[in-house]
Design an enzyme around this catalytic site. Structure first.
Site, PDB file in Angstrom:
ATOM      1  N   ASP A 118       0.767  -1.086   0.033  1.00 60.68           N
ATOM      2  CA  ASP A 118       0.024  -0.026  -0.051  1.00 60.68           C
ATOM      3  C   ASP A 118       0.908   1.372  -0.024  1.00 60.68           C
ATOM      4  O   ASP A 118       1.899   1.308   0.699  1.00 60.68           O
ATOM      5  CB  ASP A 118      -0.959   0.003   1.254  1.00 60.68           C
ATOM      6  CG  ASP A 118      -1.548   1.449   1.480  1.00 60.68           C
ATOM      7  OD1 ASP A 118      -2.575   1.405   0.703  1.00 60.68           O
ATOM      8  OD2 ASP A 118      -1.116   1.992   2.410  1.00 60.68           O
ATOM      9  N   GLU A 146       1.424  -0.255  -5.298  1.00 57.51           N
ATOM     10  CA  GLU A 146       0.479   0.639  -5.477  1.00 57.51           C
ATOM     11  C   GLU A 146       1.394   1.908  -5.647  1.00 57.51           C
ATOM     12  O   GLU A 146       1.251   2.877  -4.565  1.00 57.51           O
ATOM     13  CB  GLU A 146      -0.515   0.668  -4.406  1.00 57.51           C
ATOM     14  CG  GLU A 146      -1.602   1.494  -4.815  1.00 57.51           C
ATOM     15  CD  GLU A 146      -2.350   2.166  -3.319  1.00 57.51           C
ATOM     16  OE1 GLU A 146      -3.488   2.546  -3.310  1.00 57.51           O
ATOM     17  OE2 GLU A 146      -1.737   2.358  -2.576  1.00 57.51           O
TER      18      GLU A 146
END
Length: 663
Positions: free
Chosen positions: A328, A382
């Site tokens: 993330d 990401e």
């Protein structure tokens, strides 16, 4: 990388420098620790561990700026002073709990904390490496919990995630909101009720959100407090292991949404100011604050922080048999400005003083460790900045991820639907947005992100059909808004799947056009679970058109699996007409034809193909079972003429897939 991407030549010195830093780091790690895997074993030292030779438990903590630590909990009636810990010269603290004295007190399920005294304060904290944390349902106070249960009996020794690494078809999901009930779902419920749905849907990978412990349920799992503790609100560690074991039995890889981009700033539950200083795990001062996320930013250049995070990776891979990670907030990790309010319009922005070189090194070490421990594991970044080489091997000048999220694709779809009428859709722009990615970096395409499903925004289905989803989804009625929405929903998902990357991701429920946004319990909605769930009864009702969308999703995923479409070379454009809004391309030896025109259908329309022979329709979105209008005869074969052209009927808002066929 420089040879294949000459535009990076002017940055060769910066790229070479990060390679040299990586090689120097590996050399130092080998010299001091033997290898990277041993370097990432600090979780086996810190925390609570049973020592068979000494017949007791050792608890160790790193807190260099603290003046005294006391271990306390159920075992000593929560006495903050009776069990002082001893300090070592390097800033570690240790205490030994002999089994002979505490056999019936220091037991499985007991709760513990550590009282930390520093120049700044005296606070009760949760051990940094604790393996389980529980929250009191009344006071919401969190405490560490001893977990001494017997080893889980794994049966997945023959499983390999290699098919997922080759072509990841990812089903992104959240354990707590996966059930239809207005409550928090559990690992056990997910295993028994949701895994069979995912298997039937054809996805080969699940991406689990919110696994790491977080005190506030509504954070979607992104404000992590305890990095080595699987969230207890969903069940026990063994129940999570059982879920993963069952997924492997079904041939499904399990990827964890790992949050190493920041940490919760709470001092009662997390790492912030653990030893009284503001720079133990994080950067000091304002540099350590993430203003947009109201959280703390790791100092990736510190050896102890590197070991904490790398050991965290090793722990989840080994202890829970995860098959990799989706990292993330990689953009936030890479840059000191965290990508906030930035448009990466110049390559200079990838190679200037705003880039955190320690963070790049950490990510290189993380990817090296992942593949050393599990060669077929998946590592996904990401990153919305487009950092060159993020998903290229380290030896080629990259950062080492296997895949990058194609974050521009869902943004493109939502902007198109928000700001353009159907007649204004630009086919050249559509093609560019779905194919504009680095040649040597594999991407995960997706039509919509979980962020777009959050309250305040809308899923693709809801944006297409709005309130009509509540009143007009019966297959026994017609509705122009729903007809349009379903047609475009099918086209958007198929073209994103087959054109938008080398992998594909779907957020739970979106495959059948889940009608509601996601809104976790909070004060503003009176702590309601109404929108923190998935309404499977909608898709299970054969009289509702949600079932038709679900059938379409199953067919396109089956198509991807059958022909290994995403593992094939990128699509080759065959035809594009901006006025008629027709796009045709070839990928994996299949012909894909899309007509986005809102009103016009085209008879005997010529589409060029690469070779002669006959072509047979193997899938079309206008089929009645997909809520279409049955305007196409799938039994017809289409011969290519001497100019390698087929002539075919293309209805409006329809997708057609053809396969070369013998006469």
């Amino acid at each position: 990388m420089l040879h294949e991407e000459p535009w990076l030549t002017q940055y060769s010195e910066a790229i070479q420098h990060r390679q040299e830093r990586f090689q120097a780091a590996i050399k130092a790690i080998k010299s001091n620790h033997g290898n990277l895997i041993e370097y990432a074993s600090i979780h086996e030292y810190y925390g609570v561990h049973y020592l068979p030779k000494r017949k007791g438990w050792a608890y160790r903590e790193w807190a260099p700026e603290a003046s005294q630590l006391f271990f306390f909990g159920d075992f000593n009636n929560w006495n903050r002073e009776s069990h002082p810990m001893k300090r070592t010269p390097r800033g570690d603290w240790e205490i030994f709990i002999p089994e002979s004295e505490y056999k019936n007190l220091f037991t499985h399920g007991s709760r513990v904390k550590v009282h930390v005294i520093s120049a700044k304060a005296a606070l009760d904290r949760i051990p940094a490496y604790i393996r389980r944390v529980v929250q009191d349902p009344e006071t919401h106070d969190m405490a560490g919990q001893l977990w001494f249960s017997e080893d889980f009996q794994w049966t997945d020794e023959n499983y390999s995630p290699e098919p997922s690494l080759k072509q990841p078809l990812i089903y992104e999901c959240h354990i707590g909101m996966a059930q239809e009930k207005e409550a928090v779902g559990t690992y056990q419920e997910f295993e028994t009720a949701i895994l069979p749905r995912i298997k039937a849907a054809g996805y080969n990978t699940i991406q689990l959100m919110a696994v790491m412990e977080h005190p506030y349920y509504g954070s979607f799992g992104y404000h992590v407090s305890n990095f080595f503790a699987p969230s207890s609100r969903f069940g026990t560690p063994e129940e999570l292991k059982s879920l993963i074991n069952k997924a492997h039995e079904l041939g499904i890889a399990v990827v964890m949404d790992i949050v190493h981009s920041h940490a919760i700033k709470n001092v009662n539950e997390g790492l912030n100011e653990f030893d009284g200083s503001d720079d133990q795990y994080f950067h000091p001062g304002e540099k350590g604050n993430h203003v947009a996320w109201d959280s703390k930013v790791f100092n990736y250049g510190k050896t102890e922080v590197q070991q904490f995070l790398l050991s965290n990776i090793r722990y989840w891979l080994e202890e829970f048999h995860f098959d990799g990670f989706r990292f993330d907030g990689v953009t936030s990790i890479l840059y000191f400005h965290h990508g906030l309010y930035m448009d990466f319009v110049s390559a200079d922005l990838y190679f200037n003083e705003d880039v955190d070189q320690d963070a790049i090194l950490y990510l290189q070490l993380a990817n090296t460790l992942i593949h050393a421990l599990k060669p077929n594991a998946l590592s996904i970044a990401e990153d919305m900045s487009g950092m060159p080489g993020i998903a290229r091997p380290i030896e080629e000048g990259g950062v080492g991820f296997d895949f990058r999220m194609a974050m521009g694709v869902p943004d493109y779809w939502i902007k198109t639907l928000k700001h353009k009428q159907d007649e204004e859709w630009d086919m050249f722009e559509l093609w560019h947005q779905l194919t504009n990615r680095p040649d040597k970096e594999r991407s995960i395409g997706y039509a919509e992100s979980h962020d777009q499903a959050l309250v305040g925004d809308q899923t693709l289905a809801f944006r297409l059909m709005d309130k009509e989803m509540y009143f007009s989804m019966s297959s026994l009625q017609q509705n122009l808004v729903v007809d349009r929405g379903i047609a475009l929903h099918k086209l958007i998902r198929l073209i994103t799947l087959t054109l938008g990357g080398e992998g594909y991701l779907n957020f739970i429920g979106n495959e059948f056009g889940h009608p509601d946004w996601v809104d976790f319990p909070r004060e503003g909605n009176h702590w309601s679970y109404l929108h923190a769930r998935r309404q499977w009864s909608l898709v299970d009702d054969p009289l509702l058109r949600y079932a038709h969308l679900n059938s379409w999703d199953q067919e396109i995923i089956k198509l991807a699996n059958r022909f290994q479409i995403l593992a094939a070379a990128p699509a080759d454009q065959l035809f594009l007409d901006p006025d008629k809004k027709i796009i045709a391309y070839e990928r994996a030896n299949l012909i894909f034809i899309f007509c986005f025109h809102p009103t016009e259908s085209f008879f005997g329309f010529p589409i060029p193909v690469k070779k002669g022979g006959y072509y047979k329709i193997i899938l079309n979105s206008d089929d009645e079972k997909f809520s279409g209008f049955s305007r196409i005869d799938d039994k017809t074969s289409y011969p290519a003429d001497e100019n390698c052209t087929i002539k075919i009927y293309i209805p409006n808002r329809t997708a057609i897939v053809l396969k070369p066929n013998d006469p």
